[in-house]
Design an enzyme around this catalytic site. Structure first.
Site, PDB file in Angstrom:
ATOM      1  CD  GLU A  70      36.923 -29.892   8.603  1.00  0.00           C
ATOM      2  OE1 GLU A  70      37.573 -29.128   7.857  1.00  0.00           O
ATOM      3  OE2 GLU A  70      35.726 -29.696   8.868  1.00  0.00           O
ATOM      4  CG  ASP A  71      39.764 -25.815   7.670  1.00  0.00           C
ATOM      5  OD1 ASP A  71      38.919 -26.546   8.231  1.00  0.00           O
ATOM      6  OD2 ASP A  71      39.446 -24.915   6.871  1.00  0.00           O
ATOM      7  CG  ASP A 109      33.728 -22.699  15.368  1.00  0.00           C
ATOM      8  OD1 ASP A 109      33.924 -22.586  16.577  1.00  0.00           O
ATOM      9  OD2 ASP A 109      33.177 -21.808  14.693  1.00  0.00           O
ATOM     10  CG  PHE A 113      37.198 -15.270  12.632  1.00  0.00           C
ATOM     11  CD1 PHE A 113      36.112 -16.133  12.529  1.00  0.00           C
ATOM     12  CD2 PHE A 113      37.904 -14.955  11.480  1.00  0.00           C
ATOM     13  CE1 PHE A 113      35.722 -16.657  11.303  1.00  0.00           C
ATOM     14  CE2 PHE A 113      37.528 -15.468  10.254  1.00  0.00           C
ATOM     15  CZ  PHE A 113      36.434 -16.327  10.160  1.00  0.00           C
ATOM     16  NE  ARG A 162      39.926 -19.470   0.782  1.00  0.00           N
ATOM     17  CZ  ARG A 162      39.004 -20.043   1.557  1.00  0.00           C
ATOM     18  NH1 ARG A 162      39.376 -20.734   2.602  1.00  0.00           N
ATOM     19  NH2 ARG A 162      37.719 -19.910   1.290  1.00  0.00           N
TER      20      ARG A 162
HETATM   21  P1  IMP Z   1      31.938 -25.862  12.486  1.00  0.00           P
HETATM   22  O1  IMP Z   1      30.921 -26.572  11.656  1.00  0.00           O
HETATM   23  O2  IMP Z   1      31.335 -24.837  13.389  1.00  0.00           O
HETATM   24  O3  IMP Z   1      32.847 -26.810  13.250  1.00  0.00           O
HETATM   25  O4  IMP Z   1      32.796 -24.974  11.505  1.00  0.00           O
HETATM   26  C1  IMP Z   1      33.813 -25.480  10.765  1.00  0.00           C
HETATM   27  C2  IMP Z   1      34.119 -24.573   9.592  1.00  0.00           C
HETATM   28  O5  IMP Z   1      33.887 -23.200   9.878  1.00  0.00           O
HETATM   29  C3  IMP Z   1      35.586 -24.685   9.246  1.00  0.00           C
HETATM   30  O6  IMP Z   1      35.833 -25.723   8.333  1.00  0.00           O
HETATM   31  C4  IMP Z   1      35.901 -23.328   8.694  1.00  0.00           C
HETATM   32  O7  IMP Z   1      35.650 -23.310   7.317  1.00  0.00           O
HETATM   33  C5  IMP Z   1      34.932 -22.399   9.393  1.00  0.00           C
HETATM   34  N1  IMP Z   1      35.566 -21.724  10.553  1.00  0.00           N
HETATM   35  C6  IMP Z   1      35.326 -21.929  11.852  1.00  0.00           C
HETATM   36  N2  IMP Z   1      36.072 -21.140  12.636  1.00  0.00           N
HETATM   37  C7  IMP Z   1      36.821 -20.410  11.798  1.00  0.00           C
HETATM   38  C8  IMP Z   1      37.837 -19.403  12.010  1.00  0.00           C
HETATM   39  O8  IMP Z   1      38.209 -19.015  13.134  1.00  0.00           O
HETATM   40  N3  IMP Z   1      38.407 -18.864  10.908  1.00  0.00           N
HETATM   41  C9  IMP Z   1      38.047 -19.263   9.633  1.00  0.00           C
HETATM   42  N4  IMP Z   1      37.138 -20.202   9.409  1.00  0.00           N
HETATM   43  C10 IMP Z   1      36.516 -20.774  10.470  1.00  0.00           C
HETATM   44 MG    MG Z   2      36.558 -26.285   6.570  1.00  0.00          MG
END
Ligand code: IMP
Ligand code: MG
Length: 483
Positions: free
Chosen positions: A398-399, A402, A451, A464
């Protein structure tokens, strides 16, 4: 009180008085170096600070030492009296012959016999050191050592006082511009906390730019002798900066043609005499172009306009990715590894990570989309895996994690396909925002609630392609929120 003790007392009184005066930090440190040398009846003294990564020592003040000795070259923290950086006091009788001396020839030429070094500590951590140099060989007494330790403490307090002042100043500026308070991690290696004596405002500006891009720098760490007469150096050249990550010296130029010609002459001589050294002469537009060339700049076609600050430089990311790949290679030895990523954010991380994993492996990707229905938003798989993962060791890459909702959903989906094992590797962990508790096995960096863009991560499809990870300007997102 005997004579020697009285000399210590006088020196100490002098140092304490300057430290508590409104003089700028530079003057306080210079006075401390001078009084410390005089108090110990030594030939010279230097005060050095560790860089934020604790790899190099930067001389920030010196007394009684030649310019050539002060700028003898980059002082590596692990090569120059490493015990001091573990918090120990080190006394060396024969400095030029000691294996802990990084530049023995320079010490010999300078006529240094013995050295006493004390750590400068702040909050239990070593941040630098103070060294005393003598021309006569000397066995340092306990009183000598106690004196230097006391001086090191005053220097530490002076630095902290300065740092505190800097923080107060920036906090004030922040409330004025209504900027968000910066979260403490990761630390900012701010050039303002590094009291170097910049010869020209453009040097300060260049240092700030390097800090913005998190490129490590040292100010004037080395002087190169260019001409000698009767064995004595009569001309030398001291480049403004050294960038250790690029192994490159930088000399900044003003626009005065007469100075440029002279500098060019010196540079030609330097290149003849030191063919292994890489050095560049830069004017302002040159240095922006240079940064772009190394993947850092705004002129490289990447969008940096909305970026508030860089959290992790390209080099920092690469170092961390390599370390993760090494652990994964070790842990998955002899197993059937499949890396699974979710498009598109993970593309940079996946590409770099897999190249450093030293095992045979398979890669597959999924795509998901989020859609909203009234008050609920749901996640849907728009592209599933191409290969079957049953019986394989799946590592979800995963990148950023959050809230954890996306990962939780995908992990449940994958678990239903009976992999032999299922683990998670994420480059970024925004832990403070977690809503669903997902197990993370490999984490690149933990980040604050900001962010983030770059290195695959986007904001409305942009950013990106930044080669670093940066924080967007809060205004940009806040404006968005008002829409
Ligand atoms: P989660 O489901 O809230 O854990 O969100 C995960 C996804 O939200 C990641 O795979 C990203 O695509 C996007 N995301 C969450 N935070 C950021 C951020 O700070 N910058 C860019 N994308 C984010
Ligand atoms: Mg992602």
């Amino acid at each position: 009180m005997d004579n020697r003790e009285y000399s210590y007392f006088q020196a100490f009184k002098q140092i304490a008085r300057t430290a508590n005066s409104p003089l700028p930090l530079k003057s306080v440190l210079n006075a401390a170096a001078k009084s410390a040398a005089k108090g110990l009846k030594a030939a010279g003294c230097s005060i050095m600070l560790l860089n934020p990564q604790k790899e190099y020592l930067d001389v920030i003040s010196a007394y009684g030492l030649s310019d050539l000795y002060i700028r003898k070259g980059v002082l590596k923290a692990n090569k120059s009296l490493p015990e001091v950086l573990n918090g120990e006091l080190v006394a060396i009788f024969d400095f030029a012959q000691d294996e802990r001396t990084q530049y023995p020839d320079a010490a010999e030429m300078e006529g240094i016999s013995s050295v006493l070094a004390a750590p400068i500590m702040q909050k239990g951590e070593v941040i630098g050191e103070i060294r005393i140099y003598t021309r006569e060989p000397r066995q340092f007494s306990q009183v000598d050592k106690d004196f230097l330790t006391a001086v090191a403490n005053i220097v530490a307090v002076s630095l902290e006082k300065n740092e505190l002042y800097q923080v107060l100043k920036t906090e004030h500026e922040e409330t004025v511009t209504k900027r968000r308070k910066l979260v403490e991690t990761p630390k900012l290696p701010s050039s303002s906390l590094r009291p170097s004596s910049f010869g020209h405002p453009s040097e300060q500006e260049f240092a700030k730019l390097l800090d913005f891009y998190r490129i490590e720098w040292l100010h004037e760490p080395r002087s190169f002798p260019l001409a000698w007469q009767d064995g004595k150096v009569v001309e030398m050249f001291t480049p403004d900066f050294y960038l250790p990550e690029l192994d490159l010296y930088i000399e900044l130029t003003t626009l005065k043609q007469s100075l440029i010609t002279e500098k060019n002459r010196k540079l030609r001589r330097l290149r003849e005499l030191y063919p292994d050294i890489s050095i560049k002469l830069l004017n302002k537009s040159d240095y922006l172009r240079l940064l772009a060339k190394y993947g850092y700049g705004g002129l490289g076609g990447t969008k940096v306009k909305g970026v508030d600050r860089v959290l992790f430089s390209h080099t920092q990311i690469q170092r961390r990715v390599k370390a993760l790949a090494k652990r994964i290679s070790h842990d998955y030895m002899g197993r059937k590894l499949v890396l699974v990523g979710i498009l598109k954010g993970v593309m940079c991380f996946m590409a770099d990570l897999m190249q450093h994993i030293t095992l045979p492996l398979n890669v597959d990707f999924m795509s998901i989309s989020y859609y909203g229905t009234n008050n609920e938003s749901a996640v849907k798989i728009t592209k599933d895996l191409d290969i079957s993962i049953a019986g394989l060791d799946v590592l979800m890459v995963e990148d950023i994690v959050d809230t954890g909702m996306t990962l939780n959903y995908v992990l449940n989906h994958l678990a239903a396909h009976n992999p032999a094992s299922l683990h998670v590797c994420t480059l970024l962990d925004k832990r403070v925002r977690r809503l669903v508790d997902v197990p993370l096995d490999y984490i690149g960096f933990e980040i604050p609630d900001e962010f983030i863009v770059g290195y695959g991560l986007d904001y409305h499809g942009e950013y990106r392609n930044l080669p670093f990870i940066g924080m967007l300007k809060p205004e940009l997102i806040e404006e968005e929120g008002k829409k």
